[in-house]
Design an enzyme around this catalytic site. Structure first.
Site, PDB file in Angstrom:
ATOM      1  N   GLU A 124       0.859  -1.189   0.000  1.00 47.25           N
ATOM      2  CA  GLU A 124       0.000   0.000   0.000  1.00 47.25           C
ATOM      3  C   GLU A 124       0.886   1.227   0.000  1.00 47.25           C
ATOM      4  OE1 GLU A 124      -3.736  -1.648   2.642  1.00 47.25           O
ATOM      5  OE2 GLU A 124      -2.971   0.374   2.995  1.00 47.25           O
ATOM      6  N   HIS A 170      19.316   9.795  -2.942  1.00 47.65           N
ATOM      7  CA  HIS A 170      20.610  10.425  -3.198  1.00 47.65           C
ATOM      8  C   HIS A 170      20.741  11.617  -2.287  1.00 47.65           C
ATOM      9  CE1 HIS A 170      21.747   8.114  -6.679  1.00 47.65           C
ATOM     10  NE2 HIS A 170      20.525   8.231  -7.145  1.00 47.65           N
ATOM     11  N   CYS A 212      24.288   8.744   0.420  1.00 42.85           N
ATOM     12  CA  CYS A 212      25.668   9.200   0.522  1.00 42.85           C
ATOM     13  C   CYS A 212      25.730  10.295   1.572  1.00 42.85           C
ATOM     14  CB  CYS A 212      26.138   9.789  -0.818  1.00 42.85           C
ATOM     15  SG  CYS A 212      25.957   8.655  -2.175  1.00 42.85           S
ATOM     16  N   SER A 240      26.200   0.564  -3.415  1.00 46.15           N
ATOM     17  CA  SER A 240      25.141  -0.411  -3.633  1.00 46.15           C
ATOM     18  C   SER A 240      25.720  -1.803  -3.519  1.00 46.15           C
ATOM     19  CB  SER A 240      24.541  -0.205  -5.028  1.00 46.15           C
ATOM     20  OG  SER A 240      25.566  -0.257  -5.960  1.00 46.15           O
TER      21      SER A 240
END
Lengths: 398, 435
Positions: A124, A170, A212, A240
């Site tokens: 949801e 980011h 970051c 990652s």
């Protein structure tokens, strides 16, 4: 008389002795029952009665797949540990599952080899796509929401709520980018939390950020009862985890991956505490140095359970009394007498009198250029004409 | 020559009428490439409607047309389509007549120079003959009327067509040699959009040439004629501006029209270079850069005047091109005007170096404009950088086209006086470069 007094004093002494014994027993009993009492004490120590989670993924576009997978994995864990959808505000760009570049439509995988689909059919999403903005996020947190907002989009927390806030995307030194078009700064976030504190919107808050330079986002917090974790320090990038060659993008970020591995072992009754969470993802695995901040938090992190924030452990009081509930039938019937009003059949008002418009005469123009202007203009034109072609042509005109 | 011209005119009118009646008219009218804030038809209608309601059209930031346009369309607004078609036809006819006269002038000058032995002996193939020059006026009219840019501009009812027609009449008046009419039309053109001010220099040079007055700074007759022409021009400009005052009894139109052109407050995307730059600019520097950009338009006049003083009509062509590239709100109608004059210099074809690539660039960019606009505004998967890239490429194509023609022209002139086979001092074949 003399014979009764020693008996009475003896009885009194026995009574006193019995009382003492009873007291001692009581104390012992109390001492023995110290551990369930302690447990009970600990059970109530955190002071919260409900849990909320605000999970925000601030990126969009296909190459930010991992941020959506991060958020959805945390969402799954938090649901598994007991927080219901009504208590989770999930903000996602939600453009992964149905993205034309997704080789497996309607799925978002969090582990390579497509082992775990975190999307499924019971996700949801409360704030989707372009609704994930800094303004909406701050409105959710502070509760300053327009009255037309549905309940699922509100953070209806109170002063006994423990809130988990997870953000990923980011970021940079002191800011977090939202949807590639705006930023939220650490000062704004700190002020939002202070507003929450002053409005008594949380009991304790756990803030996790996986971007970051994530540690810069919690540097400015100044409200009490906030604990913060970040995936990297200022000046470091969060990396990652692993790409999936079938899908073509990175599926998760390292910090969240290891946090999730850690959370997989938690169940609603586990006693794991925050210090264990701080140890998750050391530099050898994460490449960046995760950080945490506990100075604003009043309890000792050792005593804070993971399920205080990630799960929704209900306080249950067991009673053996029986309560009878009787239906009060009598009061209901006379409330709504049937009203019979003779009403005319309803119809639309004449909003566009088409017949009138078609046959309307064209409107008279109200503005006319002043006579002097027209005269001057044409005089000039005629002068130019005759200057060019010579005055002798005038006789041809007249 | 009248019959083919009439045929061309008929064909053009048919195309435009057909497009007016089709569903494309609305689509084209909204395109930013043909409708800029200065000459969009919607704004004209809006201004006239405001006037009907008793409000000055210059009170908002919508209407940036001159009062003469208000006057013209006040009476002709129901026949707007006809007006624009007639304007286009008038422009084409004016250019046709102008180029016809110009060809005669060129031919006469050529004959004079041949008889004076100014040309090198082996340049027979470079000399223009009447045979090949015969169809040039028709080609010019054709290029203007059937250019897709012009057709789109006309269908969009952009008042750029009126600007073009005034400039075309100015060119006709100049080439015919009438200083008075040329000054009047130049004043009208400057009054409409500020930039034709730079066409003063080529017109002056042409008229001086026609009167056989040598262009020497010490010559008295030169200064006399210059002051005469300049005073004619300035007087007519002042008269037209004062007359415009009496239309609405206010000087509002000066900041609305000229202030708007010079200070570029509206940053709607168009095919020019200003909008993106100023969208990114900090407030602090915007005045400086506005000045720099505006000076850039006027800047090339003097160097070109010095270099091209013997060839004022080519100078006029280059100046028109520079105006339509560097002006603050260019549209495709402006581009169409100078492209119409390309056939006049078709004899330079053998010296053009990049014509294939440039025509490909221009055609490609013209097709990509609507595509990238759609991707940016409607699909949302591109952003303004994409559209600006195409704008940049289009303008670079135009600039390279003009500099190519410039180079070819100068090269031909050099060959005419120095012969076709140039040799260096040591006898090897030499090549001309533009330094």
């Amino acid at each position: 008389m003399a014979a009764a007094v020693p008996g009475a004093s003896g009885a009194r002494a026995t009574a006193a002795l019995l009382l003492l014994l009873l007291l001692l027993l009581g104390c012992c009993g109390a001492a023995l029952a110290g551990s369930p009492q302690d447990q009970a004490e600990q059970f109530f120590r955190s002071g919260h009665t409900n849990n909320w989670a605000v999970l925000v993924c601030t990126s969009r576009f296909w190459f930010n797949y991992r941020h959506v997978a991060n958020t959805l994995s945390v969402y799954r864990s938090v649901k598994r540990l007991g927080i219901p959808d009504s208590h989770i505000v999930l903000m996602l760009a939600d453009d992964m599952a149905c993205n034309p570049r997704n080789p497996k439509p309607a799925t978002v995988f969090s582990h390579k080899n497509m082992e775990l689909n975190v999307y499924g059919d019971d996700v949801e999403v409360d704030y989707r796509s372009y609704e994930v903005t800094v303004e909406n996020f701050l409105r959710v947190l502070t509760g300053r929401i327009p009255p037309s907002t549905p309940r699922s989009k509100r953070l209806l927390s109170d002063d006994r709520s423990n809130i988990l806030i997870y953000m990923t995307g980011h970021g940079g030194n002191g800011f977090l980018k939202f949807q590639d078009s705006e930023e939220i700064t650490n000062v704004e976030l700190a002020d939002a939390f202070e507003q929450m504190w002053q409005k008594r919107r949380y009991n304790e808050l756990l803030f996790i950020i996986d971007t970051c330079q994530g540690a810069s986002m919690y540097e400015r917090f100044y409200s009490p009862n906030i604990m913060a974790l970040a995936s990297s320090q200022v000046g470091e990038d969060s990396l990652s985890h692993q790409p999936d060659l079938g899908i073509g993008v990175h599926l998760m970020d390292r910090y969240t991956f290891y946090v999730l591995e850690f959370l997989e072992e938690i169940h609603p009754a586990s006693q794991t505490n925050m210090n264990d969470l701080f140890q998750v993802c050391p530099k050898s695995l994460c490449v960046s140095t995760p950080g945490h901040r506990t100075d604003l938090f009043q309890r000792d992190p050792q005593k804070v359970l993971i399920t205080d924030f990630f799960g929704s452990v209900r306080k249950v009081e067991i009673t053996t009394e029986t309560l009878s509930l009787e239906r009060d039938v009598a009061g209901f019937e006379s409330k709504f007498p049937e009203e019979e009003l003779a009403t005319e059949p309803l119809k639309y008002a004449e909003q566009l009198p088409v017949a009138q418009i078609i046959h309307q005469k064209p409107k008279q123009k109200d503005w006319h250029p002043p006579g002097g202007f027209i005269l001057g203009l044409w005089a000039l034109i005629i002068m130019v004409f005759f200057k060019t072609y010579g005055i002798k042509h005038m006789k041809h005109v007249f | 020559m009248a019959a083919p011209l009439v045929l061309v005119v008929l064909a053009a009118v048919t195309v435009r009428a057909a497009l007016y009646r089709s569903s494309l008219a609305v689509f084209i009218a909204e395109r930013v490439e043909v409708a800029s804030p200065l000459n969009a038809w919607k704004r004209v209608v809006e201004g006239l409607a405001l006037l009907d309601l008793g409000v000055s059209p210059y009170s908002g930031a919508i209407f940036h047309e001159t009062p003469l346009i208000i006057y013209l369309f006040h009476f002709l607004i129901e026949y707007a389509e006809l007006v624009f078609m007639i304007t286009d036809v008038l422009t084409a006819v004016a250019l046709y007549l102008a180029i016809q006269d110009f060809n005669k002038v060129v031919f006469k000058k050529q004959k004079l120079l041949i008889e004076l032995d100014k040309y090198a002996p082996d340049v027979a193939e470079l000399i223009q003959t009447p045979m090949e020059m015969h169809y040039i006026p028709l080609k010019v009219a054709l290029f203007y009327l059937l250019n897709p840019y012009t057709v789109m501009s006309c269908v969009a009812k952009s008042t750029c067509a009126i600007n073009n027609s005034v400039i075309a009449f100015f060119i006709l008046a100049t080439i015919k040699g009438s200083a008075f009419l040329s000054a009047v039309f130049l004043a009208l053109a400057t009054y409409q959009s500020l930039y034709p001010l730079t066409l003063f220099a080529p017109a002056l040079l042409y008229l001086l040439q026609r009167q056989f007055i040598p262009i020497k700074l010490k010559s008295k007759s030169f200064w006399l004629y210059t002051t005469q022409y300049a005073s004619l021009y300035l007087c007519s400009l002042v008269v037209i501006i004062c007359l415009s005052f009496f239309l609405l009894n206010s000087w509002d139109f000066i900041p609305s029209v000229y202030g708007f052109i010079l200070s570029v407050p509206d940053l709607t995307p168009n095919i020019g270079l200003f909008w993106y730059f100023f969208a990114e600019m900090f407030e602090h520097f915007s005045l400086f850069f506005v000045c720099v950009f505006q000076i850039n338009v006027f800047f090339y006049t003097i160097p070109l005047a010095i270099k091209l003083k013997e060839h004022p009509v080519f100078f006029m062509f280059v100046q028109l091109a520079i105006i339509s590239i560097f002006k603050s709100y260019p549209t495709l109608g402006d581009v169409a005007l100078y492209m119409a004059l390309l056939p006049v210099w078709s004899h330079l074809y053998r010296f053009l170096r990049n014509i294939f690539i440039l025509s490909c660039v221009l055609i490609f960019c013209s097709f990509l404009f609507p595509v990238l606009w759609h991707l940016w505004i409607y699909a949302g998967s591109a952003n303004s950088n994409f559209y600006y890239a195409i704008t940049l490429t289009f303008n670079i194509g135009q600039i390279l086209l003009i500099s190519d023609y410039f180079y070819a022209f100068l090269r031909r002139e050099y060959y005419l006086t120095h012969g076709l086979h140039l040799t260096r001092q040591d006898g090897t074949e030499a090549m001309l470069v533009l330094k």
